[in-house]
Design an enzyme around this catalytic site. Structure first.
Site, mmCIF file in Angstrom:
data_model
loop_
_atom_site.group_PDB
_atom_site.id
_atom_site.type_symbol
_atom_site.label_atom_id
_atom_site.label_comp_id
_atom_site.label_asym_id
_atom_site.label_seq_id
_atom_site.Cartn_x
_atom_site.Cartn_y
_atom_site.Cartn_z
ATOM 1 N N VAL A 124 6.036 5.362 0.417
ATOM 2 C CA VAL A 124 5.773 6.590 -0.329
ATOM 3 C C VAL A 124 6.390 7.760 -0.266
ATOM 4 O O VAL A 124 6.459 8.041 1.008
ATOM 5 C CB VAL A 124 4.038 6.643 -0.329
ATOM 6 C CG1 VAL A 124 3.696 7.995 -1.289
ATOM 7 C CG2 VAL A 124 3.358 5.366 -0.601
ATOM 8 N N CYS A 125 6.745 8.597 -1.267
ATOM 9 C CA CYS A 125 7.386 9.772 -0.915
ATOM 10 C C CYS A 125 7.048 10.758 -1.939
ATOM 11 O O CYS A 125 5.809 10.254 -2.611
ATOM 12 C CB CYS A 125 8.729 9.921 -0.973
ATOM 13 S SG CYS A 125 9.890 9.595 -2.440
ATOM 14 N N ALA A 126 7.698 11.644 -2.361
ATOM 15 C CA ALA A 126 6.987 12.666 -2.984
ATOM 16 C C ALA A 126 7.026 12.313 -4.770
ATOM 17 O O ALA A 126 6.084 12.120 -5.396
ATOM 18 C CB ALA A 126 7.698 14.139 -2.963
ATOM 19 N N GLY A 145 9.397 9.223 -5.421
ATOM 20 C CA GLY A 145 9.699 7.920 -5.448
ATOM 21 C C GLY A 145 11.022 7.299 -5.198
ATOM 22 O O GLY A 145 11.516 6.352 -5.137
ATOM 23 N N MET A 190 3.862 10.239 -4.809
ATOM 24 C CA MET A 190 2.563 11.139 -4.884
ATOM 25 C C MET A 190 2.059 11.738 -6.121
ATOM 26 O O MET A 190 1.177 11.972 -6.380
ATOM 27 C CB MET A 190 2.632 11.922 -3.447
ATOM 28 C CG MET A 190 2.272 11.248 -2.098
ATOM 29 S SD MET A 190 0.942 10.177 -1.907
ATOM 30 C CE MET A 190 -0.398 11.471 -1.875
#
Ligand SMILES: [Fe+2]
Length: 386
Positions: free
Chosen positions: A77-79, A81, A105
């Site tokens: 997961v990151c901000a 994708g 996210m």
């Protein structure tokens, strides 16, 4: 990179459903430490979430990969994708099965999960709770016959109209229980885009730059065949205009006045003591007078423990009298001391959100996304640690 066929992807909706089925993955969050500290995917079992920032994989791939469990299915997961897709592609050659959370996210924060609130077939009522899981925001659609009302919709107002259309109903009203500070309201947008009349109490939106009808105490809103009736109850304290909606004398949509295990914070207008006094009267001289079996349907929740087994976030007045630590009988002075001693810090962005919700500040899409990052902080008491 996220388009690479070699990287398996999972949507926010699929991730949520895996979690609800008791099949949660291990979440590898590769955002920086500050972003991770502010907001994470909640509701995971112990030892199922780790933060290893993206740059750590760039600086020392071998060492970073060693910290990733090899015996678990990993969701990265990151901000947005992008960097998570890159990290997922690094893990695969090491024999670690990793999926990428599509949209990161931001997609998690925009996920709306719709759950029907059970109601007797003879009531003529269909009531849906829209759970914006990542932000712990709840909104509602009430349908009777061919008419629908949206209550506290998010800015993604199309999904509310789609729900109504799927039940052969047309949206006849949109209501905000109060001027929201934690998320951008879909009410004015629904009026502007679709001509749906917008209701909110005047006290909260004097000077607003959009058309609305003030929702007065005692107003009765018939819906459909008029078997369903919604009564507006002025319940000030979280804001001066906060209004709860009593549906068919059985369901109380409390906005940010009363939650399952807390109450709405009274300090967002810098008049904490004055508004807390209003809140005391609202809670103990108005809401506490309702019967035990009235179902409280709030606009926010603090964690998965407030969700029933059927997925609905709700409790009854009777249960709240016993289990909600802030909804316990106290003298007004004791209540004020308790509440004022437990207030979390107010996020700075709330002022911008309020102005946007008054139509006095225009946010572009990037600014809107930025403003809505993170869970709500509308309760008077801090949620338990994730
Ligand atoms: Fe609020």
């Amino acid at each position: 990179m996220s388009d690479s066929p070699l990287i398996e992807e999972i949507t926010a909706d699929e991730l949520y459903r895996d979690m609800r089925r008791g099949n949660p993955p291990f979440i590898l969050d590769v955002r920086n430490e500050e972003e991770f500290a502010n907001w994470v995917i909640e509701g995971l079992p112990a030892n199922s979430l780790r933060n290893i920032p993206y740059f750590a994989f760039l600086e020392d791939e071998e060492e970073s990969v060693k910290q990733v469990p090899r015996d678990r299915e990993i969701t990265v997961v990151c901000a947005k994708g992008g960097s998570s897709a890159f990290v997922a592609s690094i893990l695969a050659p090491h024999g670690i099965r990793a999926r990428n959370l599509q949209g990161g996210m931001i997609a998690w924060g925009d996920l709306h999960v719709t759950t029907r609130v059970p109601s007797p077939a003879a009531s003529g009522l269909s009531l849906f709770q829209m759970n914006r899981v990542g932000k712990r925001c709840l909104s509602y659609v009430v349908i009777s016959d061919s008419e629908a009302i949206a209550i506290d919709p998010s800015r993604h107002h199309e999904s509310y109209l789609s729900l109504a259309q799927a039940h052969n109903a047309r949206m006849v009203r949109v209501i905000d229980t109060h001027l929201h500070a934690d998320h951008l309201s879909g009410g004015p947008g629904m009026t502007q885009s679709w001509g749906v009349p917008y209701y909110i109490r005047l006290d909260d939106v004097a000077g607003a730059r959009f058309p609305y009808t003030s929702l007065e105490d005692g107003a009765r809103l018939a819906l459909g065949s008029s078997v369903v009736e919604i009564i507006a109850l002025h319940t000030p304290g979280h804001t001066p205009g906060s209004t709860s909606l009593l549906v068919n004398d059985k369901y109380l949509l409390t906005g940010d006045t009363l939650f399952v295990s807390s109450i709405g914070r009274p300090d967002l207008g810098d008049k904490a003591e004055e508004w807390a006094q209003l809140l005391y009267r609202t809670l103990f001289e108005r809401i506490a007078c309702l019967p035990d079996d009235v179902l409280i349907l709030p606009a926010h929740y603090s964690g998965a423990e407030e969700m029933r087994r059927d997925g609905v976030v709700a409790t009854t007045i009777g249960e709240a009298r016993v289990h909600n630590s802030v909804f316990q009988r106290r003298t007004e002075q004791e209540f004020l001391e308790f509440v004022l001693a437990h207030l979390p810090t107010q996020p700075r962005v709330y002022q911008d959100i309020r102005l946007a919700n008054l139509g006095r500040k225009v946010l572009d899409e990037d600014q809107a996304v930025e403003a809505e990052l993170g869970p709500n902080q509308c309760a008077a008491t801090l949620p338990p640690p994730a």
